[in-house]
Design an enzyme around this catalytic site. Structure first.
Site, PDB file in Angstrom:
ATOM      1  N   ASN A 278      -7.386  12.187 -11.043  1.00 36.59           N
ATOM      2  CA  ASN A 278      -8.155  12.513 -12.261  1.00 36.59           C
ATOM      3  C   ASN A 278      -8.089  14.016 -12.472  1.00 36.59           C
ATOM      4  OD1 ASN A 278     -10.456  13.789 -10.880  1.00 36.59           O
ATOM      5  ND2 ASN A 278     -10.832  11.718 -10.121  1.00 36.59           N
TER       6      ASN A 278
ATOM      7  N   TYR B  41      -8.604   3.046 -15.092  1.00 30.08           N
ATOM      8  CA  TYR B  41      -8.371   3.557 -16.446  1.00 30.08           C
ATOM      9  C   TYR B  41      -7.979   2.484 -17.459  1.00 30.08           C
ATOM     10  CZ  TYR B  41      -8.915   8.463 -14.975  1.00 30.08           C
ATOM     11  OH  TYR B  41      -9.412   9.663 -14.520  1.00 30.08           O
TER      12      TYR B  41
ATOM     13  N   SER C 188      -2.752   4.425 -14.216  1.00 26.55           N
ATOM     14  CA  SER C 188      -3.702   4.085 -15.305  1.00 26.55           C
ATOM     15  C   SER C 188      -4.056   2.601 -15.421  1.00 26.55           C
ATOM     16  CB  SER C 188      -3.207   4.561 -16.685  1.00 26.55           C
ATOM     17  OG  SER C 188      -3.377   5.954 -16.828  1.00 26.55           O
ATOM     18  N   THR C 189      -3.441   1.741 -14.591  1.00 24.83           N
ATOM     19  CA  THR C 189      -3.691   0.295 -14.794  1.00 24.83           C
ATOM     20  C   THR C 189      -4.864  -0.244 -13.991  1.00 24.83           C
ATOM     21  OG1 THR C 189      -2.162  -0.480 -13.070  1.00 24.83           O
ATOM     22  CG2 THR C 189      -1.243  -0.089 -15.278  1.00 24.83           C
ATOM     23  N   GLY C 190      -5.578   0.637 -13.283  1.00 21.63           N
ATOM     24  CA  GLY C 190      -6.750   0.204 -12.527  1.00 21.63           C
ATOM     25  C   GLY C 190      -8.002   0.607 -13.280  1.00 21.63           C
TER      26      GLY C 190
ATOM     27  N   VAL D 256      -6.186   4.138  -5.801  1.00 20.91           N
ATOM     28  CA  VAL D 256      -5.083   4.683  -5.019  1.00 20.91           C
ATOM     29  C   VAL D 256      -5.365   6.141  -4.623  1.00 20.91           C
ATOM     30  CG1 VAL D 256      -3.648   5.401  -7.005  1.00 20.91           C
ATOM     31  CG2 VAL D 256      -2.566   4.730  -4.868  1.00 20.91           C
ATOM     32  N   ASP D 257      -6.076   6.862  -5.455  1.00 20.42           N
ATOM     33  CA  ASP D 257      -6.464   8.256  -5.156  1.00 20.42           C
ATOM     34  C   ASP D 257      -7.279   8.303  -3.858  1.00 20.42           C
ATOM     35  OD1 ASP D 257      -6.816  10.965  -5.542  1.00 20.42           O
ATOM     36  OD2 ASP D 257      -8.202  10.787  -7.236  1.00 20.42           O
TER      37      ASP D 257
ATOM     38  N   ASP E 148       0.864  -1.180   0.000  1.00 23.86           N
ATOM     39  CA  ASP E 148       0.000   0.000   0.000  1.00 23.86           C
ATOM     40  C   ASP E 148       0.904   1.235   0.000  1.00 23.86           C
ATOM     41  OD1 ASP E 148      -1.630   2.126   0.698  1.00 23.86           O
ATOM     42  OD2 ASP E 148      -2.622   1.066   2.344  1.00 23.86           O
TER      43      ASP E 148
HETATM   44  N1  AR6 Z   1      -1.351   1.576  -3.028  1.00 28.27           N
HETATM   45  C1  AR6 Z   1      -0.734   1.327  -4.200  1.00 28.27           C
HETATM   46  N2  AR6 Z   1      -1.399   1.039  -5.342  1.00 28.27           N
HETATM   47  C2  AR6 Z   1      -2.758   1.003  -5.272  1.00 28.27           C
HETATM   48  C3  AR6 Z   1      -3.477   1.266  -4.085  1.00 28.27           C
HETATM   49  C4  AR6 Z   1      -2.712   1.562  -2.918  1.00 28.27           C
HETATM   50  N3  AR6 Z   1      -3.286   1.827  -1.744  1.00 28.27           N
HETATM   51  N4  AR6 Z   1      -4.809   1.144  -4.368  1.00 28.27           N
HETATM   52  C5  AR6 Z   1      -4.914   0.818  -5.672  1.00 28.27           C
HETATM   53  N5  AR6 Z   1      -3.677   0.717  -6.224  1.00 28.27           N
HETATM   54  P1  AR6 Z   1      -6.353   3.250  -9.953  1.00 28.27           P
HETATM   55  P2  AR6 Z   1      -6.061   4.677 -12.505  1.00 28.27           P
HETATM   56  C6  AR6 Z   1      -3.258   0.394  -7.597  1.00 28.27           C
HETATM   57  O1  AR6 Z   1      -7.660   2.688 -10.363  1.00 28.27           O
HETATM   58  O2  AR6 Z   1      -6.217   3.412 -13.269  1.00 28.27           O
HETATM   59  C7  AR6 Z   1      -9.399   7.070  -9.359  1.00 28.27           C
HETATM   60  O3  AR6 Z   1     -10.753   7.056  -9.057  1.00 28.27           O
HETATM   61  C8  AR6 Z   1      -4.226  -0.393  -8.465  1.00 28.27           C
HETATM   62  O4  AR6 Z   1      -4.137  -1.793  -8.184  1.00 28.27           O
HETATM   63  O5  AR6 Z   1      -6.208   3.743  -8.560  1.00 28.27           O
HETATM   64  O6  AR6 Z   1      -4.950   5.612 -12.889  1.00 28.27           O
HETATM   65  C9  AR6 Z   1      -8.906   8.429  -9.799  1.00 28.27           C
HETATM   66  O7  AR6 Z   1      -9.581   9.478  -9.135  1.00 28.27           O
HETATM   67  C10 AR6 Z   1      -3.676  -0.079  -9.853  1.00 28.27           C
HETATM   68  O8  AR6 Z   1      -2.608  -0.962 -10.194  1.00 28.27           O
HETATM   69  O9  AR6 Z   1      -5.901   4.477 -10.926  1.00 28.27           O
HETATM   70  C11 AR6 Z   1      -9.197   8.409 -11.270  1.00 28.27           C
HETATM   71  O10 AR6 Z   1     -10.542   8.759 -11.522  1.00 28.27           O
HETATM   72  C12 AR6 Z   1      -3.091   1.322  -9.706  1.00 28.27           C
HETATM   73  O11 AR6 Z   1      -3.076   1.596  -8.299  1.00 28.27           O
HETATM   74  C13 AR6 Z   1      -8.964   6.975 -11.659  1.00 28.27           C
HETATM   75  O12 AR6 Z   1      -9.170   6.213 -10.474  1.00 28.27           O
HETATM   76  C14 AR6 Z   1      -3.892   2.400 -10.406  1.00 28.27           C
HETATM   77  O13 AR6 Z   1      -5.271   2.128 -10.261  1.00 28.27           O
HETATM   78  C15 AR6 Z   1      -7.552   6.755 -12.111  1.00 28.27           C
HETATM   79  O14 AR6 Z   1      -7.443   5.448 -12.608  1.00 28.27           O
END
Ligand code: AR6
Length: 175
Positions: free
Chosen positions: A22, A123, A119-121, A31-32, A8
């Site tokens: 975003n 997005y 971007s790998t979640g 993660v946001d 984390d």
């Molecule tokens: N620590 C590290 N990595 C994490 C954590 C954490 N606590 N939680 C999730 N991840 P994402 P995106 C990973 O969806 O794809 C938000 O709503 C997760 O497994 O967080 O860039 C923003 O406000 C993945 O590998 O971000 C935007 O609207 C990575 O973080 C949108 O999501 C990114 O996943 C951005 O989407």
């Protein structure tokens, strides 16, 4: 030095934590959400100030705020691209998200920085492709600047963790 760890990102002590935000900078899930929840309201307050000045953050750009209660000095909020078939400059925009975060960090004398897998979640950027771009961008940055001493890729899911470890090993052959 590039490191890969699983965990984390809100728990790891560094000078700057990068957030996959975003364009609104008002928080979200993934993660946001975790960063805003663990860091407290001071981060959102700073984000709102930036919004009132420049109206958020464009895709590929980065802004910097306090880290609030997180074990860091700063949070760098960057916005990765939403994956949309790969025909909309997604690769370049993802690379810019990493490089602009690194530039902003260097401007603030950051020596240690942690990145999530931008971007790998939500997005939906393909993970292997995103990891290759992340590695290439940070290694290119390191050849032009030695200001940042430690770059940590923090992987949350096992799939990304395995991909990053594989790339770390193959990158080391070239070093
Ligand atoms: N620590 C590290 N990595 C994490 C954590 C954490 N606590 N939680 C999730 N991840 P994402 P995106 C990973 O969806 O794809 C938000 O709503 C997760 O497994 O967080 O860039 C923003 O406000 C993945 O590998 O971000 C935007 O609207 C990575 O973080 C949108 O999501 C990114 O996943 C951005 O989407």
């Amino acid at each position: 030095m590039i490191e890969v760890i699983k965990g984390d990102i809100t728990k790891i002590k560094v000078d700057a934590i990068v957030n996959a935000a975003n364009t609104s900078l008002l928080g979200g899930s993934g993660v946001d959400g975790a960063i805003h929840k663990a860091g407290g309201g001071a981060i959102l307050e700073d984000c709102k100030k930036i919004r009132s000045k420049q109206g958020g953050c464009k895709v590929g750009e980065a802004v910097i705020t306090t880290a609030g209660k997180l074990p860091a000095k700063f949070v760098i909020h960057t916005v990765g691209p939403v994956w949309n078939n790969g025909n909309n400059n997604e690769d370049m925009l993802l690379s810019l998200a990493y490089s602009n975060s690194l530039k902003l960090a260097a401007d603030h004398n950051v020596q240690t920085i942690s990145f999530p897998n931008i971007s790998t979640g939500i997005y939906r950027f393909p993970k292997y492709q995103a990891a290759k771009i992340a590695f290439k961008t940070v290694t290119d940055f390191q050849t032009t600047s030695d200001l940042i001493k430690q770059i940590i890729f923090v992987c949350f899911d096992i799939e990304n963790y395995n991909i990053y470890n594989e790339l770390l090993k193959s990158e080391n052959i070239d070093f």
